[in-house]
Design a protein around this motif. Structure first.
Motif, PDB file in Angstrom:
ATOM      1  N   VAL A 104     -13.326 -30.881  -9.462  1.00 33.25           N
ATOM      2  CA  VAL A 104     -13.392 -29.457  -9.101  1.00 33.25           C
ATOM      3  C   VAL A 104     -14.324 -28.714 -10.053  1.00 33.25           C
ATOM      4  O   VAL A 104     -15.191 -27.934  -9.626  1.00 33.25           O
ATOM      5  N   ILE A 105     -14.144 -28.951 -11.360  1.00 33.50           N
ATOM      6  CA  ILE A 105     -14.964 -28.255 -12.364  1.00 33.50           C
ATOM      7  C   ILE A 105     -16.444 -28.562 -12.173  1.00 33.50           C
ATOM      8  O   ILE A 105     -17.298 -27.666 -12.182  1.00 33.50           O
ATOM      9  N   ASN A 106     -16.779 -29.837 -11.985  1.00 32.51           N
ATOM     10  CA  ASN A 106     -18.194 -30.196 -11.873  1.00 32.51           C
ATOM     11  C   ASN A 106     -18.811 -29.694 -10.573  1.00 32.51           C
ATOM     12  O   ASN A 106     -19.994 -29.358 -10.530  1.00 32.51           O
ATOM     13  N   ASN A 107     -18.035 -29.631  -9.501  1.00 29.23           N
ATOM     14  CA  ASN A 107     -18.558 -29.062  -8.260  1.00 29.23           C
ATOM     15  C   ASN A 107     -18.839 -27.573  -8.408  1.00 29.23           C
ATOM     16  O   ASN A 107     -19.820 -27.066  -7.863  1.00 29.23           O
ATOM     17  N   LEU A 108     -17.987 -26.876  -9.147  1.00 31.08           N
ATOM     18  CA  LEU A 108     -18.233 -25.451  -9.410  1.00 31.08           C
ATOM     19  C   LEU A 108     -19.494 -25.275 -10.254  1.00 31.08           C
ATOM     20  O   LEU A 108     -20.304 -24.365 -10.001  1.00 31.08           O
ATOM     21  N   LEU A 109     -19.674 -26.141 -11.258  1.00 29.63           N
ATOM     22  CA  LEU A 109     -20.900 -26.100 -12.067  1.00 29.63           C
ATOM     23  C   LEU A 109     -22.124 -26.385 -11.205  1.00 29.63           C
ATOM     24  O   LEU A 109     -23.168 -25.739 -11.352  1.00 29.63           O
ATOM     25  N   ALA A 110     -21.991 -27.344 -10.298  1.00 27.34           N
ATOM     26  CA  ALA A 110     -23.104 -27.688  -9.414  1.00 27.34           C
ATOM     27  C   ALA A 110     -23.469 -26.514  -8.511  1.00 27.34           C
ATOM     28  O   ALA A 110     -24.654 -26.203  -8.324  1.00 27.34           O
ATOM     29  N   GLY A 111     -22.459 -25.851  -7.952  1.00 21.75           N
ATOM     30  CA  GLY A 111     -22.721 -24.701  -7.087  1.00 21.75           C
ATOM     31  C   GLY A 111     -23.359 -23.558  -7.846  1.00 21.75           C
ATOM     32  O   GLY A 111     -24.317 -22.936  -7.373  1.00 21.75           O
ATOM     33  N   LEU A 112     -22.851 -23.297  -9.050  1.00 23.61           N
ATOM     34  CA  LEU A 112     -23.387 -22.197  -9.859  1.00 23.61           C
ATOM     35  C   LEU A 112     -24.809 -22.519 -10.316  1.00 23.61           C
ATOM     36  O   LEU A 112     -25.715 -21.680 -10.205  1.00 23.61           O
ATOM     37  N   GLY A 113     -25.018 -23.740 -10.824  1.00 22.59           N
ATOM     38  CA  GLY A 113     -26.349 -24.120 -11.284  1.00 22.59           C
ATOM     39  C   GLY A 113     -27.351 -24.209 -10.162  1.00 22.59           C
ATOM     40  O   GLY A 113     -28.532 -23.849 -10.332  1.00 22.59           O
ATOM     41  N   GLY A 114     -26.911 -24.668  -8.997  1.00 15.72           N
ATOM     42  CA  GLY A 114     -27.807 -24.790  -7.855  1.00 15.72           C
ATOM     43  C   GLY A 114     -28.375 -23.462  -7.397  1.00 15.72           C
ATOM     44  O   GLY A 114     -29.443 -23.416  -6.777  1.00 15.72           O
ATOM     45  N   VAL A 115     -27.669 -22.358  -7.708  1.00 19.60           N
ATOM     46  CA  VAL A 115     -28.179 -21.022  -7.375  1.00 19.60           C
ATOM     47  C   VAL A 115     -28.915 -20.407  -8.559  1.00 19.60           C
ATOM     48  O   VAL A 115     -30.049 -19.937  -8.436  1.00 19.60           O
ATOM     49  N   LEU A 116     -28.260 -20.413  -9.725  1.00 17.68           N
ATOM     50  CA  LEU A 116     -28.809 -19.684 -10.876  1.00 17.68           C
ATOM     51  C   LEU A 116     -30.106 -20.298 -11.402  1.00 17.68           C
ATOM     52  O   LEU A 116     -31.006 -19.565 -11.822  1.00 17.68           O
ATOM     53  N   VAL A 117     -30.213 -21.627 -11.404  1.00 15.75           N
ATOM     54  CA  VAL A 117     -31.423 -22.257 -11.948  1.00 15.75           C
ATOM     55  C   VAL A 117     -32.668 -21.865 -11.156  1.00 15.75           C
ATOM     56  O   VAL A 117     -33.640 -21.351 -11.728  1.00 15.75           O
ATOM     57  N   PRO A 118     -32.722 -22.077  -9.833  1.00 11.97           N
ATOM     58  CA  PRO A 118     -33.937 -21.689  -9.112  1.00 11.97           C
ATOM     59  C   PRO A 118     -34.191 -20.187  -9.103  1.00 11.97           C
ATOM     60  O   PRO A 118     -35.346 -19.758  -9.163  1.00 11.97           O
ATOM     61  N   VAL A 119     -33.117 -19.381  -9.046  1.00 15.64           N
ATOM     62  CA  VAL A 119     -33.296 -17.928  -9.069  1.00 15.64           C
ATOM     63  C   VAL A 119     -33.899 -17.488 -10.398  1.00 15.64           C
ATOM     64  O   VAL A 119     -34.814 -16.650 -10.449  1.00 15.64           O
ATOM     65  N   THR A 120     -33.403 -18.037 -11.503  1.00 20.93           N
ATOM     66  CA  THR A 120     -33.925 -17.687 -12.827  1.00 20.93           C
ATOM     67  C   THR A 120     -35.378 -18.109 -12.973  1.00 20.93           C
ATOM     68  O   THR A 120     -36.226 -17.346 -13.464  1.00 20.93           O
ATOM     69  N   LEU A 121     -35.693 -19.330 -12.543  1.00 24.87           N
ATOM     70  CA  LEU A 121     -37.083 -19.796 -12.619  1.00 24.87           C
ATOM     71  C   LEU A 121     -38.003 -18.909 -11.774  1.00 24.87           C
ATOM     72  O   LEU A 121     -39.123 -18.593 -12.190  1.00 24.87           O
TER      73      LEU A 121
END
Length: 467
Positions: A412-429
């Motif tokens: 559960v924790i890693n899926n939440l990290l994946a969902g958050l990173g999958g949005v924040l990383v490309p948006v930030t870049l």
């Protein structure tokens, strides 16, 4: 054309093309065999009925060491239209075999955008030699196009268009189109300009043909139009064509003067190119062109593999922090790749959606927060479902309730990290003007690997598994 083809053109076409309109392997083989046997007449007879786009495909399907012999055998069929349809790498290899005058003659027969596509990839000295061999007007148009940034509207646009003053009547416009033989023959709209050559409207050909001659152009033109700045990125150009269902659009310079037009046939190519490009960049595979030289392909892929190696070492260092726990309870080493691997897959799914949304302007400042919450909800549901499945599976295999609970929570924790990173990383870049398709995958993979190992091994250590 042979007598058999005249007698039954459909059957002759069937001998060349399959049901998907692709050249049949046996037809390609027959052409190559004729060329290698020195039977120029046979090779010419086989290729002559083909459309320029199919001749371009023939060159791409021909082994690299046979392409120049094929070009020599059917030289009169390899015209400017064939070069315009050719794959970039294949065209470049053939252009290298031509002298400057031959390249200049080919470029002069093409629309400006297609001519630029041929010349822009040449070495600077070869470019100058070709340009010197061209007529002054053609040379000036090419040099102007090359002065614009790569993949911009200035490189994509055509200079040949129809523009008339707004004080003309429909009759004036028709007479102008009929008496001037130097005008372009391929156009869908007439651009109406003011005395400063700024576009003030457009007239579709159907409107001009149906309107009485005495009617003023200003009365039948459409004033509302989509104007493309000359320095606009080609991806943004494609989005405007898609959004407003354009057939063609005027290109303007920095002071608003009409300098060219872009047509939908060019944009279709750009949409196809950009759609595939982002997918390939996410994987670090470069352009993904099967005609790309092996040296360039290896260089591109190896660069990203080295970067991935560095990120893998970061993830491995996290595992190293829990060597004691793994030594005491070896089953942790067996199960931890499941958590990180599933997190990586989930992150890749989110990343693909977000990069596409950014590329198509679906994701903006207005809806970024909503997108984050959406992906977190999806990640929570997916994580809980996968957590239950993997927890149940580990309990069936190992019969350890605590281990099963750790597996479920870590998932559960890693899926939440994946969902958050999958949005924040490309948006930030994207905020920092870095192409998210190029760099996002490395960061997201690192996040899900380290997050998966840390959550699983950290929870196992807190629970005292194996202790």
């Amino acid at each position: 054309m042979s007598e058999s083809e005249l007698a039954d053109p459909i059957e002759a076409a069937d001998d060349r093309m399959d049901e998907d309109d692709r050249l049949k392997p046996e037809f390609v083989r027959a052409v190559i065999d004729a060329v290698q046997a020195g039977d120029v007449a046979e090779a010419h007879a086989l290729v002559e009925p083909l459309h320029p786009a199919d001749i371009a495909d023939l060159f791409e399907l021909t082994p690299e060491n046979c392409r120049r012999d094929l070009a020599a055998a059917i030289a009169d069929l390899v015209d400017a239209d064939v070069f315009a349809e050719m794959n970039d790498y294949v065209r470049e290899s053939l252009i290298d075999a031509l002298d400057a005058r031959q390249v200049a003659d080919i470029a002069s027969e093409l629309d400006t955008d297609d001519a630029v596509a041929i010349i822009e990839d040449m070495e600077p000295e070869d470019q100058r030699e070709v340009l010197r061999a061209m007529e002054p007007d053609d040379r000036a148009a090419i040099e102007e196009a090359l002065s614009y940034p790569e993949e911009s509207a200035g490189r994509l646009m055509q200079r040949d268009l129809i523009a008339v003053p707004e004080h003309w009547t429909v009759g004036d416009a028709l007479d102008y189109l009929r008496r001037d033989d130097g005008l372009t023959t391929d156009f869908w709209e007439i651009y109406v300009v003011d005395p400063a050559h700024r576009p003030v409207g457009t007239c579709m050909l159907s409107w001009v043909l149906r309107a009485p001659r005495s009617v003023a152009i200003a009365d039948v033109m459409q004033r509302e139009q989509t104007l493309i700045p000359v320095d606009m990125d080609q991806e943004e150009v494609a989005l405007r064509f898609q959004k407003y269902a354009l057939i063609s659009a005027a290109v303007i310079d920095g002071v608003g003067r009409l300098v060219g037009m872009i047509t939908v046939d060019d944009v279709v190519h750009i949409i196809q190119q950009e759609a595939g490009e982002d997918t390939l960049l996410l994987s670090g595979a470069g352009e993904g062109d099967i005609n790309e030289p092996i040296r360039l392909t290896v260089k591109t892929r190896l660069t990203w593999l080295v970067v991935n190696l560095a990120t893998a070492m970061v993830a491995a260092s996290v595992v190293g922090l829990f060597q004691g726990a793994i030594a005491r309870y070896a089953v942790l080493a067996v199960l931890m790749p499941i958590v990180s691997g599933m997190g990586g897959n989930a992150g890749t799914q989110t990343l693909a959606v977000v990069v596409r949304a950014i590329a198509t302007n679906q994701l903006t400042d207005t809806n970024t927060a909503r997108m984050i919450m959406r992906e977190l909800r999806i990640a929570a549901v997916n994580g809980a479902t996968l957590g239950c499945l993997v927890g149940l599976g580990s309990y069936i295999v190992y019969g350890d309730e605590q281990l099963s609970l750790v597996m479920a929570l870590a998932m559960v924790i890693n899926n939440l990290l994946a969902g958050l990173g999958g949005v924040l990383v490309p948006v930030t870049l994207d905020r920092f003007r870095i192409d998210p398709a190029v760099s996002s995958a490395v960061f997201v993979t690192t996040l899900t690997d380290t997050g998966g190992f840390l959550s699983f091994l950290g929870l196992a250590t807190l629970w005292g598994l194996g202790g």
